[in-house]
Design a protein around this motif. Structure first.
Motif, short mmCIF file in Angstrom:
data_model
loop_
_atom_site.label_atom_id
_atom_site.label_comp_id
_atom_site.label_asym_id
_atom_site.label_seq_id
_atom_site.Cartn_x
_atom_site.Cartn_y
_atom_site.Cartn_z
N ARG A 8 0.43 49.44 -13.28
CA ARG A 8 0.18 48.42 -14.08
C ARG A 8 1.57 48.03 -14.85
O ARG A 8 1.88 46.84 -14.89
N MET A 9 2.48 48.91 -15.37
CA MET A 9 3.61 48.56 -15.71
C MET A 9 4.51 47.95 -14.99
O MET A 9 4.97 46.87 -15.29
N LEU A 10 4.53 48.35 -13.59
CA LEU A 10 5.19 47.80 -12.35
C LEU A 10 4.90 46.37 -12.49
O LEU A 10 5.75 45.45 -12.49
N ALA A 11 3.57 46.14 -12.08
CA ALA A 11 3.21 44.67 -11.88
C ALA A 11 3.31 43.94 -13.23
O ALA A 11 3.71 42.58 -12.74
N ASP A 12 2.92 44.31 -14.09
CA ASP A 12 3.07 43.45 -15.34
C ASP A 12 4.61 43.10 -15.67
O ASP A 12 4.79 41.89 -16.13
N SER A 13 5.37 43.72 -15.08
CA SER A 13 7.01 43.64 -15.59
C SER A 13 7.48 42.42 -14.42
O SER A 13 8.65 42.11 -14.68
N GLY A 14 6.73 42.23 -13.51
CA GLY A 14 7.24 41.38 -12.21
C GLY A 14 8.15 42.02 -11.33
O GLY A 14 8.76 41.43 -10.65
N GLY A 15 8.02 43.46 -11.23
CA GLY A 15 8.99 44.21 -10.22
C GLY A 15 8.26 44.12 -9.01
O GLY A 15 7.40 43.61 -8.69
N THR A 16 9.13 44.45 -7.99
CA THR A 16 8.85 44.41 -6.62
C THR A 16 8.88 45.95 -6.00
O THR A 16 9.34 46.75 -6.72
N VAL A 17 8.38 45.68 -4.68
CA VAL A 17 8.09 47.14 -4.17
C VAL A 17 8.62 47.28 -2.77
O VAL A 17 8.33 46.13 -1.63
N SER A 18 9.45 48.27 -2.16
CA SER A 18 9.77 48.58 -1.00
C SER A 18 9.07 49.86 -0.48
O SER A 18 9.26 50.75 -1.20
N ILE A 19 8.76 49.77 0.70
CA ILE A 19 7.96 51.05 1.28
C ILE A 19 8.48 51.46 2.65
O ILE A 19 8.65 50.40 3.33
N ALA A 20 8.97 52.49 2.90
CA ALA A 20 9.41 52.97 4.05
C ALA A 20 8.27 54.18 4.60
O ALA A 20 8.49 55.21 4.60
N LEU B 149 13.51 49.11 -19.95
CA LEU B 149 14.16 48.57 -19.06
C LEU B 149 13.44 47.88 -17.92
O LEU B 149 14.06 47.24 -17.05
N LEU B 150 12.05 47.89 -18.04
CA LEU B 150 11.50 47.38 -16.82
C LEU B 150 11.62 45.76 -16.85
O LEU B 150 11.84 45.19 -17.80
N GLY B 151 11.79 45.22 -15.69
CA GLY B 151 11.95 43.80 -15.47
C GLY B 151 11.80 43.33 -14.15
O GLY B 151 11.66 43.98 -13.51
N PRO B 152 11.53 41.83 -14.02
CA PRO B 152 11.24 41.28 -12.74
C PRO B 152 12.59 41.37 -11.71
O PRO B 152 12.46 41.01 -10.39
N ASP B 153 13.94 41.98 -12.28
CA ASP B 153 15.04 41.98 -11.39
C ASP B 153 15.08 43.45 -10.59
O ASP B 153 16.04 43.69 -10.14
N THR B 154 13.94 44.38 -10.77
CA THR B 154 13.95 45.47 -10.11
C THR B 154 13.11 45.88 -8.90
O THR B 154 11.89 45.21 -9.08
N THR B 155 13.37 46.15 -8.02
CA THR B 155 12.75 46.73 -6.83
C THR B 155 12.47 48.07 -6.93
O THR B 155 13.60 49.12 -7.03
N ILE C 175 22.97 40.81 -11.30
CA ILE C 175 22.64 41.00 -9.88
C ILE C 175 21.25 42.15 -10.21
O ILE C 175 20.96 42.58 -10.93
N PRO C 176 20.27 41.94 -8.91
CA PRO C 176 19.23 42.77 -9.03
C PRO C 176 19.48 44.23 -9.07
O PRO C 176 20.56 44.75 -8.48
N ILE C 177 18.37 45.14 -9.43
CA ILE C 177 18.40 46.36 -9.29
C ILE C 177 17.44 47.10 -8.40
O ILE C 177 16.30 46.68 -8.30
N THR C 178 17.90 48.27 -7.56
CA THR C 178 16.95 48.92 -6.79
C THR C 178 16.83 50.31 -6.86
O THR C 178 18.07 50.67 -7.08
N VAL C 179 15.94 50.88 -6.91
CA VAL C 179 15.84 52.31 -7.25
C VAL C 179 14.73 53.17 -6.54
O VAL C 179 13.72 52.51 -6.42
N HIS D 291 10.89 38.03 -0.10
CA HIS D 291 10.39 37.96 -1.48
C HIS D 291 11.10 39.25 -2.34
O HIS D 291 11.66 38.95 -3.46
N VAL D 292 10.98 40.26 -1.86
CA VAL D 292 11.36 41.59 -2.53
C VAL D 292 13.04 41.62 -2.73
O VAL D 292 13.61 41.75 -3.60
N ALA D 293 13.64 41.17 -1.90
CA ALA D 293 15.33 40.73 -1.53
C ALA D 293 15.83 39.63 -2.39
O ALA D 293 16.87 39.58 -2.59
N GLY D 294 14.91 38.96 -3.12
CA GLY D 294 15.18 37.82 -3.92
C GLY D 294 15.66 36.59 -3.41
O GLY D 294 16.41 35.57 -3.59
#
Length: 450
Positions: free
Chosen positions: A262-274, A243-249, A217-221, A358-361
């Motif tokens: 750069r670490m976030l982008a290179d790992s394939g992670g996604t971003v949520s902004i409020a 622990l970085l990976g493409p399954d994490t928002t 299951i995906p991770i969100t933090v 995309h971010v929600a998978g």
């Protein structure tokens, strides 16, 4: 027998680059799937007349603490530091499963009413095993598309947010996964809402990441927000832990260092902004353009209705205004032209729909009006005085529309709002959430005077 709905003669904003916008177009839905989007379609179907309407994919909210609907507006002037004390240490310990059910029911219906068809429910209110059951039951009853992100309990600020040694209970997460989410193909799916390094000791962090990956299951933090987390270097710590990976928002990201981006982008992670919360509560500037400039596809989210409105129109405008103000000021100071990456109304609409999916998978299922995707469709009344006349359809949606314009909402091909009214029992949801409010306020008073 095939169930068909034909949305006819609307201004279609497909968000599909191959289809584009159709100033007069039809959308055919068969058994919950979009099967055609064309200027004109003939079909034996229930016809919804979309004349004068903008027909578009539903909004996607990639991070909302839906359980807080019972205490809506209770902290209008709160900073992020205030929130931890006033909400997580004061109200959260008082929540019963009945309060979670009422809040999730009313909160999810609020989403549907505002044209949000997909929700990531960041549910860090699991004080007992009955709490997640109540949250999921309410989501299921509304018919919204949602990722239920199982979070920690919140019975003590000291125990759960200051170098916490208490991990999310793996056995209960496994129970919820097996009972409600044995398949990943349903209207409801599952994620894990983790607190992350700085808030938890490393053993807890690694165990929670391992649990999510064990269950697939995906991770969100939340990361890099405000005076506390902005100094934690959370993404760097996660990288050091492997622990970085493409399954994490990663939510907020207001104070990420350049190497962390750069670490976030290179790992394939996604971003949520409020953005409304971030500007209003002191998390930091919404880093929309930073995300874009690092090759990411940022999404938008509401966060907490204790302090900000619960609709996507607000988030779009908060991000659009804040980021353009910041960039304009920087460019004026440096006597430089604005960059080509400057935000546009069209890009904001993309963030609120396709990027959100995309971010929600869930981009393979929703986010655009694409044949083969599920029919999560919203129609806005563009004849209303706050929208008419329409010159630029993206601007009409992002800068002119509000919740009052949301006339029709379909989720998975089912009509959830028709002619401006939800099809659900709104009176019951309002009664339950008002009763929850009263219980929580009484419990708070009793605790204060004890």
């Amino acid at each position: 027998m095939t169930d068909r709905i034909l949305l006819r003669a609307g201004h279609v904003v497909s968000m599909d680059p191959d289809i584009g916008d159709l100033p007069r177009g039809d959308v055919l839905v068969e058994d919950g799937t979009i099967t055609a989007v064309r200027p004109e379609i003939s079909a034996d179907a229930e016809v919804l007349d979309m004349t004068g309407r903008i027909v578009m994919p539903g909004f996607v909210d990639t991070h909302r603490h839906t359980w807080e609907a019972s205490i809506r507006g209770v902290a209008p002037d709160a900073t992020l530091d205030d929130y931890f004390v006033d909400i997580l240490d004061t109200f959260a310990p008082l929540y019963t499963p009945e309060d979670v059910y009422a809040a999730n029911l009313a909160g999810a219906l609020e989403c549907l009413n505002a044209g949000i068809t997909t929700l990531v429910d960041w549910s860090h209110i699991n004080n007992t095993p009955e709490h997640p059951d109540a949250a999921i039951q309410a989501l299921a009853e509304t018919g919204i598309r949602a990722q239920y992100a199982y979070g920690s309990a919140n019975t003590s600020l000291a125990d759960y947010w200051f170098e916490s040694k208490i991990a999310i209970p793996g056995d209960d997460v496994r129970r919820i996964r097996g009972r409600y989410f044995s398949s990943d193909d349903g209207l409801l799916t599952m994620g894990l809402a983790t607190r992350g390094p700085g808030f938890c000791v490393n053993d807890v962090v690694t165990s929670e990441w391992a649990l999510a990956r064990e269950l697939g299951i995906p991770i969100t933090v939340h990361v890099a927000m405000g005076r506390l987390a902005g100094r934690f270097g959370m993404v760097k710590q996660l990288n050091d832990l492997g622990l970085l990976g493409p399954d994490t928002t990663y939510i907020h990201c207001c104070y990420l260092h350049e190497d962390e981006w750069r670490m976030l982008a290179d790992s394939g992670g996604t971003v949520s902004i409020a953005p409304q919360v971030e500007t209003q509560m002191g998390h930091g500037w919404p880093p929309v353009m930073q995300a874009v400039e690092h090759g990411l596809r940022p999404s938008l989210s509401i966060d907490v209705v204790t302090t900000v409105p619960g609709d996507m129109f607000t988030q779009i405008r908060a991000a659009f205004g804040a980021e353009r103000a910041r960039v304009n000021a920087d460019c004026w100071q440096a006597n430089m032209p604005v960059p080509e990456t400057m935000l546009t109304a069209r890009r904001m609409l993309e963030m609120a729909t396709l990027n959100g999916a995309h971010v929600a998978g869930l981009e393979h299922r929703t986010g655009s009006l694409t044949p083969g995707k599920r029919a999560d469709v919203v129609a806005l009344d563009a004849t209303a005085l706050n929208m008419a006349p329409v010159h630029d359809v993206a601007a009409a949606v992002t800068l002119c529309a509000d919740v009052s314009n949301v006339e029709t909402v379909l989720v998975d091909g089912v009509i959830r709002k028709r002619e401006g009214k939800l099809t659900a029992d709104v009176a019951r949801a309002r009664r339950l959430v008002e009763e929850s409010r009263d219980r929580l306020l009484a419990a708070k008073e009793a605790k204060t005077t004890a």
